[in-house]
Design an enzyme around this catalytic site. Structure first.
Site, PDB file in Angstrom:
ATOM      1  N   ASP A   7      -1.199  -5.068   5.925  1.00 41.20           N
ATOM      2  CA  ASP A   7      -2.213  -5.839   5.215  1.00 41.20           C
ATOM      3  C   ASP A   7      -1.879  -5.972   3.739  1.00 41.20           C
ATOM      4  OD1 ASP A   7      -2.605  -3.001   5.151  1.00 41.20           O
ATOM      5  OD2 ASP A   7      -4.462  -3.358   4.049  1.00 41.20           O
ATOM      6  N   GLU A   8      -2.450  -6.993   3.129  1.00 37.37           N
ATOM      7  CA  GLU A   8      -2.452  -7.170   1.668  1.00 37.37           C
ATOM      8  C   GLU A   8      -1.110  -6.852   1.016  1.00 37.37           C
ATOM      9  OE1 GLU A   8      -7.009  -6.120   0.544  1.00 37.37           O
ATOM     10  OE2 GLU A   8      -5.698  -4.407   0.883  1.00 37.37           O
ATOM     11  N   ALA A   9      -0.034  -7.344   1.622  1.00 38.70           N
ATOM     12  CA  ALA A   9       1.289  -7.083   1.041  1.00 38.70           C
ATOM     13  C   ALA A   9       1.586  -8.181   0.010  1.00 38.70           C
ATOM     14  CB  ALA A   9       2.332  -7.042   2.150  1.00 38.70           C
ATOM     15  N   HIS A  10       0.700  -8.271  -0.996  1.00 38.65           N
ATOM     16  CA  HIS A  10       0.812  -9.376  -1.956  1.00 38.65           C
ATOM     17  C   HIS A  10       2.055  -9.249  -2.829  1.00 38.65           C
ATOM     18  CE1 HIS A  10      -3.113 -10.057  -0.470  1.00 38.65           C
ATOM     19  NE2 HIS A  10      -3.715  -9.142  -1.203  1.00 38.65           N
ATOM     20  N   HIS A  70       0.828  -1.221   0.000  1.00 40.33           N
ATOM     21  CA  HIS A  70       0.000   0.000   0.000  1.00 40.33           C
ATOM     22  C   HIS A  70       0.863   1.272   0.000  1.00 40.33           C
ATOM     23  CE1 HIS A  70      -4.059  -1.796   0.740  1.00 40.33           C
ATOM     24  NE2 HIS A  70      -3.339  -2.770   1.222  1.00 40.33           N
TER      25      HIS A  70
END
Ligand code: TNX
Length: 471
Positions: free
Chosen positions: A281-284, A216
């Site tokens: 979060d969501e550290a894809h 992000h």
């Protein structure tokens, strides 16, 4: 008409209506003493009254009241607010405000009250769309009426970096220059941020700043391409849509750690509250090994700067120390990793997307919002129990509940009002009121009387058909 003392939201622990009533007039005074002056002045200002060394409305400190709790008594001749702490008195004021009619009549009786959970939060995303200091202050004044005591500000994301960091000025001059849809964006100078913190403190709100890392971070990478692994600046991200998890700080470069050390140090110094939120979060786009290494180093820094870390619950992948708080946001009501962590002493903050995400549409007809976690009308938000919701997670492991307002679709203050009210009062009741008071039919009846207040305050709330609104 039913007495307003039976319509308080969140429901108090004990309410004893009487046939008395107090009439507030221009002559009514708030009696101020040394240890009640701050809240006394706030009360007088809120009700448009004057203060003095005598008066019919009295505030006093009483050590037997539970922390943040209060006792409120209204008779024909006096109004008395008692609490152990200033915060308790402030909560009593919020209840009193709900008892006053347009004509200044305060329905009589007695209330004894204290919170179920310590943490009753709202989150505002100022990255996807930027909101000014005045807009955030307005939001604070709305939410404190429901005894919300935490404001989590999501300050950075792919679309914009919103807080000045003195050592890294391009974060805001470049990284803060736009928002979803390509508008001008904006950011808070450190001076403005201090002003916000002070305002929150004056409203008994703990402000939690979030710097969302290591994913992000597109806005930061545009400003400082040396933080990417290939050194190439990506374009600014202004698209409306659900894309998340595509950007990452380069976890193999030492400059990344200098960067977050500077950022976390400055943010910690700007924040009087105990918490620093580091996203996670969501550290894809971050490889697993790099993620774990990165999160652990970031946690060390937060601790070094004297704060307690909060992360979205993915943070548990990095096996953080037990003092780290995980903010649970997924749609499932069981997560073995979360349950296992609480068994080892971790504490959880509950923000289940399918219950409290304020950016979800109310119904298929809602003009704005997502629906990935479902449609959330008032009853969906109200009808669950934070104490028993997550499988294998006991109530003692839950510090409280927080409703996030993500702002991909939230463009202006009218949208903030619309998505927040009437859902946030439902969240506030889950966080404050004892479980024994939980009753949807009674909540609808009480909440219905609040609509005219919101209208009078200029709030553009959603008139859900589930509530029999008073006019
Ligand atoms: C998920 S919840 C996100 C946000 C989005 C939101 C939209 C979480 C930790 N991440 O980045 O804004 O969904 O509903």
């Amino acid at each position: 008409m039913t007495s307003r003392i039976t319509c308080v939201v969140p429901a108090p622990v004990e309410v004893h209506p009487s046939t008395d009533s107090f009439r507030i007039t221009e002559a009514t005074r708030v009696r101020i003493t040394d240890d009640t002056a701050t809240v006394g002045h706030y009360l007088a200002e809120t009700l448009g009254l004057t203060t003095g060394s005598t008066g019919e409305i009295t505030l006093s400190r009483q050590s037997t009241t539970p922390a943040d709790g209060y006792q409120l008594t209204v008779t024909n001749t006096a109004i008395t607010l008692r609490a152990n702490t200033e915060t308790g008195l402030f909560m009593a004021v919020q209840t009193l405000r709900q008892l006053v009619s347009d004509e200044g009549i305060v329905d009589g009786g007695e209330i004894r009250d204290y919170p179920r959970f310590a943490h009753r939060g709202a989150m505002l995303d100022v990255s996807r769309h930027f909101f000014t200091v005045d807009e955030v202050k307005r939001f604070i004044d709305q939410i404190v009426q429901y005894k919300i005591n935490v404001l989590h500000l999501h300050l950075t994301d792919d679309q914009g970096w919103r807080l000045e960091i003195t050592g890294w000025p391009k974060l805001t001059t470049i990284g803060g220059a736009t928002q979803v849809g390509g508008g001008p964006g904006g950011f808070y100078t450190q001076q403005e941020f201090r002003e916000l913190v002070a305002y929150a403190t004056s409203r008994h709100i703990t402000l939690i700043p979030e710097i969302d890392i290591p994913g992000h971070v597109n806005a930061a990478l545009v400003a400082y391409p040396e933080l990417t692994c290939d050194g190439v600046a990506p374009p600014l991200f202004t698209t409306t849509g659900t894309a998340t998890g595509f950007s990452s700080l380069c976890t193999d470069k030492e400059i990344t750690y200098q960067f977050i050390d500077d950022v976390l140090r400055e943010v910690a110094a700007l924040t009087p509250g105990p918490y620093l939120h580091i996203g996670t979060d969501e550290a894809h786009a971050t490889p697993e090994e790099g993620y774990v290494k990165f999160v652990r180093r970031a946690l060390d820094m937060v601790q070094r700067y004297g704060k307690q870390a909060i992360g979205w619950h993915e943070i548990l992948r990095a096996d953080p120390p037990t003092g780290t708080i995980s903010q649970f946001w997924s749609k499932a009501d069981d997560d073995p990793r979360v349950a296992e962590a609480t068994a080892r002493g971790h504490r959880i903050l509950l923000s289940p997307a399918n219950k409290v995400y304020l950016d979800m549409k109310y119904t298929p007809d809602s003009p704005i919002g997502y629906k990935w976690a479902g449609y959330l009308d008032v009853r969906d938000v109200y009808d669950w129990d934070p104490g028993t919701y997550l499988q294998g997670v006991p109530e003692e492991a839950v510090i409280g509940i927080e409703a996030p307002l993500w702002a991909e679709h939230v463009k202006h203050r009218g949208h903030i009002d619309f998505m927040t009210f009437p859902r946030l009062p439902a969240v506030a009741e889950l966080g404050w009121s004892p479980r024994e008071t939980h009753d949807w039919q009674d909540f609808r009846r009480r909440l219905a009387t609040h609509g005219p207040r919101w209208t009078a305050q200029g709030m553009e709330f959603y008139p859900s058909t589930q509530i029999p609104w008073a006019v």
